[in-house]
Design a protein around this motif. Structure first.
Motif, PDB file in Angstrom:
ATOM      1  N   ALA A 245       0.903  -1.325  -0.101  1.00 40.94           N
ATOM      2  CA  ALA A 245       0.014   0.025   0.037  1.00 40.94           C
ATOM      3  C   ALA A 245       0.879   1.389  -0.074  1.00 40.94           C
ATOM      4  O   ALA A 245       0.347   2.338  -0.827  1.00 40.94           O
ATOM      5  N   SER A 246       1.937   1.171   0.528  1.00 36.82           N
ATOM      6  CA  SER A 246       2.815   2.497   0.756  1.00 36.82           C
ATOM      7  C   SER A 246       3.609   2.724  -0.588  1.00 36.82           C
ATOM      8  O   SER A 246       4.087   3.931  -0.636  1.00 36.82           O
ATOM      9  N   LEU A 248       2.296   3.163  -3.155  1.00 39.97           N
ATOM     10  CA  LEU A 248       1.592   4.348  -3.705  1.00 39.97           C
ATOM     11  C   LEU A 248       2.140   5.577  -3.361  1.00 39.97           C
ATOM     12  O   LEU A 248       2.410   6.586  -4.358  1.00 39.97           O
ATOM     13  N   ALA A 279      -6.230  -2.290  -8.105  1.00 38.60           N
ATOM     14  CA  ALA A 279      -6.552  -2.646  -6.900  1.00 38.60           C
ATOM     15  C   ALA A 279      -6.799  -3.925  -6.530  1.00 38.60           C
ATOM     16  O   ALA A 279      -6.331  -4.235  -5.353  1.00 38.60           O
ATOM     17  N   LEU A 282      -3.252  -5.213  -5.682  1.00 40.19           N
ATOM     18  CA  LEU A 282      -2.821  -5.028  -4.579  1.00 40.19           C
ATOM     19  C   LEU A 282      -3.453  -5.516  -3.265  1.00 40.19           C
ATOM     20  O   LEU A 282      -2.958  -6.060  -2.227  1.00 40.19           O
ATOM     21  N   VAL A 283      -4.709  -5.880  -3.581  1.00 45.93           N
ATOM     22  CA  VAL A 283      -5.296  -6.594  -2.580  1.00 45.93           C
ATOM     23  C   VAL A 283      -4.845  -8.071  -2.401  1.00 45.93           C
ATOM     24  O   VAL A 283      -4.767  -8.378  -1.087  1.00 45.93           O
ATOM     25  N   PHE A 286      -1.720  -8.208  -0.774  1.00 45.35           N
ATOM     26  CA  PHE A 286      -1.914  -7.921   0.675  1.00 45.35           C
ATOM     27  C   PHE A 286      -2.485  -9.276   1.384  1.00 45.35           C
ATOM     28  O   PHE A 286      -1.938  -9.903   2.416  1.00 45.35           O
ATOM     29  N   ASN A 290      -0.476 -12.113   4.220  1.00 44.28           N
ATOM     30  CA  ASN A 290      -0.989 -12.547   5.244  1.00 44.28           C
ATOM     31  C   ASN A 290      -1.394 -13.991   5.460  1.00 44.28           C
ATOM     32  O   ASN A 290      -1.090 -14.801   6.343  1.00 44.28           O
TER      33      ASN A 290
ATOM     34  N   ALA B 120      -8.036  -6.188   7.287  1.00 38.35           N
ATOM     35  CA  ALA B 120      -7.176  -7.042   6.248  1.00 38.35           C
ATOM     36  C   ALA B 120      -6.878  -5.869   4.938  1.00 38.35           C
ATOM     37  O   ALA B 120      -6.087  -6.038   4.393  1.00 38.35           O
ATOM     38  N   LEU B 121      -7.786  -4.984   4.881  1.00 36.40           N
ATOM     39  CA  LEU B 121      -7.508  -3.867   3.786  1.00 36.40           C
ATOM     40  C   LEU B 121      -6.814  -2.643   4.481  1.00 36.40           C
ATOM     41  O   LEU B 121      -7.271  -2.158   5.229  1.00 36.40           O
ATOM     42  N   PRO B 122      -5.997  -2.448   3.624  1.00 37.99           N
ATOM     43  CA  PRO B 122      -4.750  -1.261   4.106  1.00 37.99           C
ATOM     44  C   PRO B 122      -6.046   0.209   3.721  1.00 37.99           C
ATOM     45  O   PRO B 122      -6.592   0.238   2.789  1.00 37.99           O
ATOM     46  N   LEU B 124      -4.967   2.994   3.239  1.00 32.98           N
ATOM     47  CA  LEU B 124      -4.514   4.077   2.073  1.00 32.98           C
ATOM     48  C   LEU B 124      -5.224   3.613   1.000  1.00 32.98           C
ATOM     49  O   LEU B 124      -5.667   4.421   0.156  1.00 32.98           O
ATOM     50  N   LEU B 125      -5.337   2.203   0.603  1.00 31.51           N
ATOM     51  CA  LEU B 125      -5.909   1.776  -0.665  1.00 31.51           C
ATOM     52  C   LEU B 125      -7.137   2.207  -0.635  1.00 31.51           C
ATOM     53  O   LEU B 125      -7.757   2.366  -1.559  1.00 31.51           O
ATOM     54  N   VAL B 128      -7.806   5.644  -1.279  1.00 26.10           N
ATOM     55  CA  VAL B 128      -7.422   6.070  -2.963  1.00 26.10           C
ATOM     56  C   VAL B 128      -8.570   5.461  -3.846  1.00 26.10           C
ATOM     57  O   VAL B 128      -8.875   6.321  -4.842  1.00 26.10           O
ATOM     58  N   LEU B 129      -9.247   4.378  -3.595  1.00 24.97           N
ATOM     59  CA  LEU B 129     -10.388   3.911  -4.226  1.00 24.97           C
ATOM     60  C   LEU B 129     -11.513   4.826  -4.157  1.00 24.97           C
ATOM     61  O   LEU B 129     -12.244   5.247  -5.291  1.00 24.97           O
ATOM     62  N   LEU B 217      -0.077  13.231  -1.852  1.00 24.74           N
ATOM     63  CA  LEU B 217      -0.342  12.787  -3.226  1.00 24.74           C
ATOM     64  C   LEU B 217      -1.422  13.708  -3.769  1.00 24.74           C
ATOM     65  O   LEU B 217      -1.666  13.346  -5.037  1.00 24.74           O
TER      66      LEU B 217
END
Lengths: 311, 299
Positions: A245-246, A248, A279, A282-283, A286, A290, B120-122, B124-125, B128-129, B217
C-alpha cells in the motif's frame, strides 16, 4: 497441515472474489458515467454516446459485465485502458517488476535491520537498549512521504549521490525508495522483536537452561528465538503487506514507474479498467502476504497445524 | 486538584511531555488565525525562498508565502481530519464492539469476521479507491479512513469488553435486574475507558499519518490550502535545495504522531517498550487487567 492449507486457500479465494465484486461494483456505481471520461468536456450526440457505451459494454446489466470481466481476468485479459487504449495487462506488467523489486528490497532491509536492532535491544539491556528503543520509537512515526522528502533533500539534492527520481541505472534508483519504504516498518519490527525476545528471556525454562550452564548462544537460538518467532512472523507478514500500500506514496515521491504510481495516475485520470486491475492486484498481494505468514506460523508452531485458526 | 494528580502522575515524564505537545498543537491550531504573523495565502514573489528573518521566522516558500503562518494554519486541516476520522470510527465501532462482547455467540462471530475483513484492507488503498470514485477532497478521504479505522478501534474495545463481560460484577448487576444498556454503558464501558482513550490516541496518530500521505499525493486537501501534507509535496522547493519549507511540516507530522503514540500507549496501560527501564509504574488494579494493544497484533 494439508487441511490448514486448503482452509487458507479457500479463505484467500473467497476474500479475493468478495473484494473483486466490491471493487467492480463500486467503480461502476460511481457518480458520472465512465464514458464521460472519453468525451471530456464535449457533449456527444445520443448516437455517439450509445456507440461508445456499446463498445465498452456499458449497455449490458452489471452482473453480465462483472461475469465477462471476471472470465477475462481469469484468462489473463484485464481489459483495455480507457485513456491510452493499451491493454491493461501491458501497463500493469511493465510496472510489476519495479514494484516487486522495490518491495523485496525494502523487505530485506526490514528483516535484517528490524530483527537485528530488536535482538540487540533485547540481549543488551542498558544504554544500548535505550538507544535502540528510542530510535525505533521515532522511526515508527516517520511516514514514507516525509522519509522520502528528507532522503531526496540530503542524498539526491545536497550530496548528489543517488538519483531523486526514476529508475536510474541498475539498482541506483531503488536505494532511496527502499529506505523510505522500510524505515517505518524497521522500527515496528524492532519493537515487536525486542518485546517478544525479552518476554522469552524471562521465561523459566530459559532461566533454567542458563542456570544449568548451557551456552548462551545455543539457548538464544533454540529456546528463545524459536519461541519468540510467531509474533515476529505475524508482524513481518503485516508489514510486507502494508508496504504494497505504501508503494502508492513512495513511487509517486520518487517518480518510479511501478504499480503504485500507475494507481495514482489512473485514479487522477479516472481510468477505471486500470484502477480495477491494480486495486485487485494490491489486495491480492496483501491477502497473500497474510496467508503466507499464517502458513509459516504453522510450520514453526505445530500446535497451530491442527486448529484452523490462530485465534 | 487530586483528580488531576491521579491521572497526570501515571503518565510518566514521556507521557506528560507528549500530552503537552499534543495540547500545544491543538491550541495553536484553534488560535491559528490570531497567532499567525502573516496571511498564509499572501504571495510576494520578491520574498521567494527568503531565508529565516525576524519578519519571517521560518522564511518563505517559493511563492513568498510565510512558512510559519502556513504551518500554523495547516495544523487546522492536518488535525481536524484525523480527529473526525477517530470520532466517526468510535461512534460506529464502540456500539458494535459492545454489542458483540455482550451477546457473544453468532452475533459476536459475524461482527468479529467483518472486523477482520475490513482490518485486512489497508486504509490507504481504501481511501485511494474512494477518491477514484468521488474525486479528491478531504471529505471522501475522511469517510474512507473512518471505515478503515473502525476495526482498529473496535477489535481492542471488543477484547477489553469481553474480559469485563465475564467478571462477577456484571453477573451481579444482571441479577439485580439492571438493563443491558445500563450495564454496558455505565459499567463495562466506564471500566475500559483507558483502553478506549489510549487506542483512540494511537488511531489519531495513524490517521494523521494516512491523511497527510493522501494530501501529499494530492488526493485529500488541495494545493493552495495550507496543510502539512500538502506543504511537504512542494517538490519545487525540494529540488531548489530549499529544505525548510518542506522538512518543517514533515517534522511536525513526525513529532505529533510520536507524541500521540507515546500518549496512547501510556494511557492504555501498555508499558511502552522504549520506556520500560527504571520506574515500573504500578497502576490501579482494575485498569491494569485491561488487555492493551497486544491482542490486536496476535489475533
Amino acid at each position: 497441515m494439508a487441511r490448514l492449507l486448503l482452509h487458507r486457500l479457500g479463505g484467500l479465494v473467497t476474500t479475493l472474489l468478495l473484494s473483486s465484486v466490491v471493487i467492480f461494483g463500486s467503480l461502476y456505481l460511481a457518480p458520472g458515467s465512465p464514458e464521460n471520461v472519453l468525451f471530456g468536456n464535449r457533449t456527444p450526440s445520443a448516437a455517439a454516446r450509445a456507440a461508445v457505451r456499446h463498445r465498452l459494454h456499458l449497455d449490458q446489466p452489471l452482473p453480465v459485465r462483472y461475469w465477462d470481466w471476471l472470465t477475462g481476468v481469469l484468462h489473463g485479459d484485464l481489459g483495455t485502458s480507457m485513456v491510452t487504449g493499451q491493454p491493461v495487462a501491458d501497463r500493469v506488467g511493465s510496472g510489476l517488476g519495479t514494484t516487486a523489486l522495490l518491495v523485496l528490497f525494502a523487505s530485506l532491509l526490514v528483516v535484517v535491520l528490524g530483527l537485528g536492532l530488536g535482538l540487540l535491544g533485547a540481549v543488551r539491556p542498558g544504554r544500548l537498549d535505550g538507544a535502540v528503543s528510542a530510535v525505533s520509537a521515532v522511526s515508527v512515526s516517520v511516514p514514507p512521504f516525509v522519509a522520502a522528502t528528507v532522503l531526496i533533500s540530503v542524498f539526491a539534492v545536497r550530496l548528489g549521490w543517488l538519483p531523486a527520481s526514476g529508475r536510474g541505472n541498475g539498482l541506483d534508483g531503488l536505494v532511496l525508495p527502499a529506505v523510505a519504504l522500510a524505515l517505518l516498518s524497521c522500527g515496528f519490527l524492532a519493537q515487536v522483536t525486542r518485546n517478544a525476545v525479552g518476554e522469552q528471556l524471562g521465561r523459566e525454562h530459559v532461566q533454567t537452561a542458563l542456570a544449568r550452564g548451557l551456552p548462551r548462544a545455543a539457548v538464544l537460538r533454540s529456546h528463545v528465538l524459536r519461541n519468540a518467532l510467531p509474533p515476529i512472523v505475524t508482524a513481518i507478514g503485516l508489514l510486507v503487506a502494508g508496504m504494497f500500500a505504501s508503494t502508492l506514496v513512495v513511487e509517486s515521491a520518487f517518480a518510479l514507474p511501478g504499480i503504485g504510481q500507475l494507481t495514482i495516475q489512473s485514479v487522477a485520470q479516472k481510468d477505471f479498467p486500470v484502477v480495477q486491475a491494480v486495486a485487485l492486484l494490491l489486495v491480492a498481494a496483501f491477502v497473500i502476504c497474510n496467508a503466507l505468514s499464517d502458513l509459516v506460523q504453522a510450520l514453526i508452531d505445530p500446535r497451530l497445524r491442527t486448529a484452523g485458526r490462530t485465534a | 486538584m487530586r483528580r488531576l494528580v491521579t491521572w497526570w502522575a501515571p503518565l510518566g515524564r514521556s507521557g506528560q511531555a507528549a500530552l503537552v505537545w499534543v495540547t500545544l498543537m491543538l491550541l495553536l491550531a484553534l488560535a491559528a488565525p490570531l497567532v499567525a504573523p502573516h496571511d498564509p495565502g499572501q504571495q510576494s514573489l520578491l520574498d521567494s525562498y527568503f531565508g529565516p528573518s525576524p519578519a519571517h521566522l521560518l522564511g518563505c516558500d517559493g511563492l513568498g508565502r510565510d512558512v510559519l503562518s502556513r504551518l500554523l494554519l495547516g495544523a487546522r486541516t492536518s488535525l481536524l481530519g484525523p480527529a473526525l476520522v477517530v470520532c466517526c470510527a468510535l461512534l460506529v465501532g464502540i456500539p458494535l464492539a459492545l454489542a458483540a462482547a455482550w451477546s457473544g455467540g453468532w452475533v459476536d462471530g459475524v461482527i468479529a469476521r467483518v472486523f477482520d475483513l475490513v482490518y485486512a484492507l489497508p486504509g490507504l488503498l481504501l481511501a485511494v479507491l474512494t477518491v477514484a470514485l468521488f474525486g479528491p477532497g478531504l471529505t471522501p478521504a475522511v469517510v474512507a479512513l473512518s471505515i478503515a479505522y473502525i476495526p482498529f478501534l473496535a477489535r481492542i474495545v471488543r477484547a477489553a469488553a469481553r474480559q469485563q463481560r465475564v467478571s462477577p460484577y456484571v453477573d451481579a448487576l444482571a441479577v439485580q435486574g439492571f438493563g443491558v444498556l445500563r450495564i454496558t454503558v455505565r459499567h463495562i464501558l466506564r471500566n475500559i475507558v483507558p483502553v478506549v482513550v489510549g487506542q483512540a490516541a494511537i488511531a489519531f496518530g495513524y490517521a494523521l499519518l494516512d491523511l497527510a500521505s493522501l494530501s501529499y499525493l494530492g488526493l485529500a486537501v488541495q494545493a493552495p490550502t495550507p496543510d502539512w501534507g500538502v506543504m511537504v509535496s512542494d517538490t519545487d522547493a525540494l529540488m531548489q535545495g530549499q529544505w525548510l519549507p518542506v522538512v518543517a511540516p514533515g517534522v511536525l507530522v513526525v513529532l505529533t504522531v510520536l507524541a500521540l503514540t507515546v500518549l496512547g500507549t501510556r494511557i492504555a496501560g501498555e508499558r511502552t517498550p522504549y520506556l520500560r527501564r527504571g520506574r515500573a509504574r504500578r497502576r490501579r488494579p482494575q485498569s491494569a487487567s485491561a488487555p492493551a494493544g497486544t491482542a490486536g497484533v496476535a489475533a
